[in-house]
Write a protein that holds these residues in place. Structure first.
Motif, PDB file in Angstrom:
ATOM      1  N   ILE A  53       1.173  -9.632  -4.650  1.00 25.11           N
ATOM      2  CA  ILE A  53       1.513  -8.860  -3.449  1.00 25.11           C
ATOM      3  C   ILE A  53       0.713  -9.374  -2.263  1.00 25.11           C
ATOM      4  O   ILE A  53       1.225  -9.484  -1.134  1.00 25.11           O
ATOM      5  CB  ILE A  53       1.257  -7.370  -3.696  1.00 25.11           C
ATOM      6  CG1 ILE A  53       2.172  -6.870  -4.819  1.00 25.11           C
ATOM      7  CG2 ILE A  53       1.485  -6.548  -2.440  1.00 25.11           C
ATOM      8  CD1 ILE A  53       1.888  -5.482  -5.288  1.00 25.11           C
ATOM      9  N   ILE A  54      -0.558  -9.705  -2.486  1.00 23.84           N
ATOM     10  CA  ILE A  54      -1.364 -10.280  -1.411  1.00 23.84           C
ATOM     11  C   ILE A  54      -0.789 -11.625  -0.979  1.00 23.84           C
ATOM     12  O   ILE A  54      -0.783 -11.963   0.216  1.00 23.84           O
ATOM     13  CB  ILE A  54      -2.834 -10.419  -1.873  1.00 23.84           C
ATOM     14  CG1 ILE A  54      -3.456  -9.027  -2.077  1.00 23.84           C
ATOM     15  CG2 ILE A  54      -3.640 -11.216  -0.853  1.00 23.84           C
ATOM     16  CD1 ILE A  54      -4.851  -9.063  -2.653  1.00 23.84           C
ATOM     17  N   GLN A  55      -0.277 -12.404  -1.941  1.00 28.83           N
ATOM     18  CA  GLN A  55       0.366 -13.669  -1.588  1.00 28.83           C
ATOM     19  C   GLN A  55       1.555 -13.439  -0.663  1.00 28.83           C
ATOM     20  O   GLN A  55       1.733 -14.153   0.339  1.00 28.83           O
ATOM     21  CB  GLN A  55       0.834 -14.381  -2.858  1.00 28.83           C
ATOM     22  CG  GLN A  55      -0.277 -14.912  -3.738  1.00 28.83           C
ATOM     23  CD  GLN A  55       0.241 -15.459  -5.050  1.00 28.83           C
ATOM     24  OE1 GLN A  55       1.441 -15.625  -5.239  1.00 28.83           O
ATOM     25  NE2 GLN A  55      -0.663 -15.732  -5.981  1.00 28.83           N
ATOM     26  N   VAL A  56       2.378 -12.430  -0.970  1.00 28.17           N
ATOM     27  CA  VAL A  56       3.524 -12.110  -0.117  1.00 28.17           C
ATOM     28  C   VAL A  56       3.062 -11.732   1.287  1.00 28.17           C
ATOM     29  O   VAL A  56       3.621 -12.184   2.295  1.00 28.17           O
ATOM     30  CB  VAL A  56       4.354 -10.972  -0.752  1.00 28.17           C
ATOM     31  CG1 VAL A  56       5.405 -10.451   0.230  1.00 28.17           C
ATOM     32  CG2 VAL A  56       5.031 -11.453  -2.024  1.00 28.17           C
ATOM     33  N   LEU A  57       2.021 -10.912   1.368  1.00 26.53           N
ATOM     34  CA  LEU A  57       1.525 -10.469   2.674  1.00 26.53           C
ATOM     35  C   LEU A  57       0.955 -11.646   3.481  1.00 26.53           C
ATOM     36  O   LEU A  57       1.163 -11.735   4.694  1.00 26.53           O
ATOM     37  CB  LEU A  57       0.456  -9.392   2.486  1.00 26.53           C
ATOM     38  CG  LEU A  57       0.958  -8.066   1.895  1.00 26.53           C
ATOM     39  CD1 LEU A  57      -0.213  -7.126   1.643  1.00 26.53           C
ATOM     40  CD2 LEU A  57       1.978  -7.414   2.810  1.00 26.53           C
TER      41      LEU A  57
ATOM     42  N   TYR B 131       4.812  -3.099   0.756  1.00 25.99           N
ATOM     43  CA  TYR B 131       4.005  -4.084   0.041  1.00 25.99           C
ATOM     44  C   TYR B 131       2.514  -3.832   0.210  1.00 25.99           C
ATOM     45  O   TYR B 131       1.715  -4.190  -0.667  1.00 25.99           O
ATOM     46  CB  TYR B 131       4.392  -5.497   0.472  1.00 25.99           C
ATOM     47  CG  TYR B 131       5.572  -6.017  -0.316  1.00 25.99           C
ATOM     48  CD1 TYR B 131       5.396  -6.847  -1.409  1.00 25.99           C
ATOM     49  CD2 TYR B 131       6.863  -5.633   0.004  1.00 25.99           C
ATOM     50  CE1 TYR B 131       6.477  -7.290  -2.159  1.00 25.99           C
ATOM     51  CE2 TYR B 131       7.959  -6.070  -0.729  1.00 25.99           C
ATOM     52  CZ  TYR B 131       7.755  -6.901  -1.805  1.00 25.99           C
ATOM     53  OH  TYR B 131       8.815  -7.318  -2.552  1.00 25.99           O
ATOM     54  N   LEU B 132       2.108  -3.214   1.329  1.00 23.68           N
ATOM     55  CA  LEU B 132       0.714  -2.811   1.458  1.00 23.68           C
ATOM     56  C   LEU B 132       0.376  -1.722   0.439  1.00 23.68           C
ATOM     57  O   LEU B 132      -0.649  -1.784  -0.250  1.00 23.68           O
ATOM     58  CB  LEU B 132       0.442  -2.308   2.881  1.00 23.68           C
ATOM     59  CG  LEU B 132       0.272  -3.372   3.972  1.00 23.68           C
ATOM     60  CD1 LEU B 132       0.162  -2.716   5.335  1.00 23.68           C
ATOM     61  CD2 LEU B 132      -0.957  -4.241   3.701  1.00 23.68           C
ATOM     62  N   VAL B 133       1.248  -0.731   0.337  1.00 21.25           N
ATOM     63  CA  VAL B 133       1.013   0.365  -0.608  1.00 21.25           C
ATOM     64  C   VAL B 133       1.141  -0.125  -2.048  1.00 21.25           C
ATOM     65  O   VAL B 133       0.436   0.349  -2.950  1.00 21.25           O
ATOM     66  CB  VAL B 133       1.999   1.521  -0.329  1.00 21.25           C
ATOM     67  CG1 VAL B 133       1.885   2.609  -1.394  1.00 21.25           C
ATOM     68  CG2 VAL B 133       1.742   2.109   1.051  1.00 21.25           C
ATOM     69  N   ALA B 134       2.045  -1.093  -2.276  1.00 18.83           N
ATOM     70  CA  ALA B 134       2.265  -1.591  -3.637  1.00 18.83           C
ATOM     71  C   ALA B 134       1.010  -2.219  -4.232  1.00 18.83           C
ATOM     72  O   ALA B 134       0.837  -2.207  -5.462  1.00 18.83           O
ATOM     73  CB  ALA B 134       3.401  -2.610  -3.639  1.00 18.83           C
ATOM     74  N   ALA B 135       0.142  -2.766  -3.402  1.00 19.61           N
ATOM     75  CA  ALA B 135      -1.077  -3.386  -3.913  1.00 19.61           C
ATOM     76  C   ALA B 135      -1.904  -2.394  -4.717  1.00 19.61           C
ATOM     77  O   ALA B 135      -2.549  -2.760  -5.713  1.00 19.61           O
ATOM     78  CB  ALA B 135      -1.902  -3.946  -2.754  1.00 19.61           C
ATOM     79  N   VAL B 136      -1.894  -1.128  -4.309  1.00 24.09           N
ATOM     80  CA  VAL B 136      -2.630  -0.090  -5.033  1.00 24.09           C
ATOM     81  C   VAL B 136      -1.723   0.638  -6.022  1.00 24.09           C
ATOM     82  O   VAL B 136      -2.094   0.875  -7.173  1.00 24.09           O
ATOM     83  CB  VAL B 136      -3.257   0.916  -4.042  1.00 24.09           C
ATOM     84  CG1 VAL B 136      -3.948   2.043  -4.786  1.00 24.09           C
ATOM     85  CG2 VAL B 136      -4.238   0.206  -3.117  1.00 24.09           C
TER      86      VAL B 136
END
Length: 424
Positions: free
Chosen positions: A14-18, A405-410
């Motif tokens: 997810i961080i890669q996507v961001l 995607y920010l929320v998905a990280a957690v």
């Protein structure tokens, strides 16, 4: 496997996507001006016609076998349930929040279509490599099974996305451009109109299909009753177009629409990939080290690998406009987050446990874990491709992607922990 280790595993893709999205935003900003609006549109056409079909075919032809389809028959059913329940929850959210008409398909798409591809391909095998996972001590066997499950999930998910979600986005695009071409404002066209309706009184809160929206009132004062009737006529005729259609006409239109969706390049590619994967002698011609036409599979795989980076760059580029021009209410974004990361995962646990109790699933906990994760992933990035393709809600799409995607990280990390504790 501790929570912090799982957090690192689940958050990395997810961080890669961001990060790629940030690069896309920079390339589209005034500092770089590389990804202009026309460049993003042209790039998106290449993704739609070349990269995505290549990825679909390469994945299906390589991973799908007849034995897998028979033994993993519940996976397409599980994915269909995620789309059905997510779409229903999105429809309920639309009826409660009353967003603009041409955004409703977009919201339902975000609630129903999950990222069943690249995230699973990264997260699930990585979980197998961690010590203490509930899927067995042999990490190589676990990783091999996880790649098969994830690849089939990506292929099946793509098939659903390029039929069901494609239809939703296409209808939204048609509605939006129809409203634009007739220069009318249907009810719920913008959030500002809702505010104006509130100021105009109770009549502004009437049913969204009322033929006399209060947004016409300012023009009534400026141009008189004659122009008011001119504004009413297109709206009434627009509504009557749907009302006057008979059963056979609707059935013919539905069949024509279904055939048109099947003719989309990703859908055709997925169907051909399924055929190649299920027919052993066809598969032996393309897939495998000794296949005579192995170069075709390698070339398609190479082009397919460009799908995710290109889509993410486009989304990041659209984000630069979305943060300034987005017309969605915050409540809509919160509703999408609640559906994707609260309601769907809870329903997923119940569905998988019920299916296992009825004897529909194998005893492999990794297979059940993948089925549960399919309910907890963030929205599919192909929605952004469709938004760009049909020129509807591109800015709003990017803003929703940013928050999900920010929320998905957690959220995805937390639900992965819950799923493994349920299965262990």
């Amino acid at each position: 496997m501790g929570f912090f280790s799982l957090f690192l595993v689940a958050s990395m893709p997810i961080i890669q996507v961001l990060l790629i999205g940030v690069i896309g935003a920079y390339l589209a900003s005034g500092f770089s001006n590389v990804l202009t609006t026309s460049a993003r549109r042209d790039m998106n056409k290449v993704v739609f016609t070349v990269f995505t079909p290549s990825l679909m075919f390469a994945s299906l032809a390589k991973t799908v076998t007849l034995a897998d389809v028979i033994s993993w028959w519940f996976m397409p059913v599980n994915i269909a349930i995620t789309f059905m329940i997510g779409g229903t929850l999105g429809w309920i959210a639309c009826n409660i929040l009353k967003p603009p008409q041409h955004f409703r398909g977009l919201i339902m798409a975000f609630c129903s279509a999950g990222n069943l591809g690249n995230l699973l391909l990264i997260i699930v095998p990585a979980v197998c490599d961690e010590d203490g996972n509930p899927f067995g001590d042999d990490s190589s066997t676990c990783r091999s099974r996880s790649l098969s499950y994830s690849s089939l999930s990506m292929a099946l998910g793509g098939l659903f996305i390029w039929t069901h979600t494609y239809s939703l986005m296409q209808k939204s695009g048609k509605l939006y451009h129809k409203m634009q071409s007739k220069s009318i404002q249907c009810p719920a066209d913008s959030d500002e109109e809702h505010e104006q309706a509130k100021e105009d009184g109770p009549a502004g809160c009437a049913d969204e299909e009322a033929p006399l929206p209060t947004s016409v009132k300012p023009r009534e004062h400026e141009h008189g009753e004659e122009e008011e009737h001119q504004m009413e006529a297109p709206l009434l005729s627009c509504e009557s177009e749907v009302a006057d259609k008979g059963f056979w006409t609707k059935l013919k239109d539905a069949i024509h629409q279904f055939i048109k969706e099947l003719m989309a390049p990703p859908t055709i590619s997925a169907i051909i990939g399924f055929v190649v994967g299920l027919v052993p002698w066809l598969k032996s011609l393309i897939v495998g080290d000794g296949a005579p036409f192995k170069v075709i599979q390698d070339a398609l795989q190479l082009m397919g690998d460009g799908t995710i980076p290109c889509i993410t760059l486009i989304l990041g580029g659209n984000l630069t406009q979305g943060l300034r021009k987005s017309g969605l209410k915050r409540a809509v974004i919160v509703a999408v987050l609640c559906v994707r990361f609260v309601l769907l995962p809870l329903i997923g646990i119940a569905v998988v446990r019920a299916a296992y109790g009825l004897g529909f699933l194998s005893r492999d906990p990794l297979y059940r874990y993948v089925l549960m994760v399919q309910f907890a992933v963030p929205p599919a990035m192909n929605i952004g491709t469709m938004a760009q393709l049909f020129d509807v809600g591109q800015e709003e799409c990017s803003v929703i992607f940013l928050w999900t995607y920010l929320v998905a990280a957690v959220a995805l990390t937390a639900w992965s922990t819950v799923f493994m504790s349920v299965l262990s």
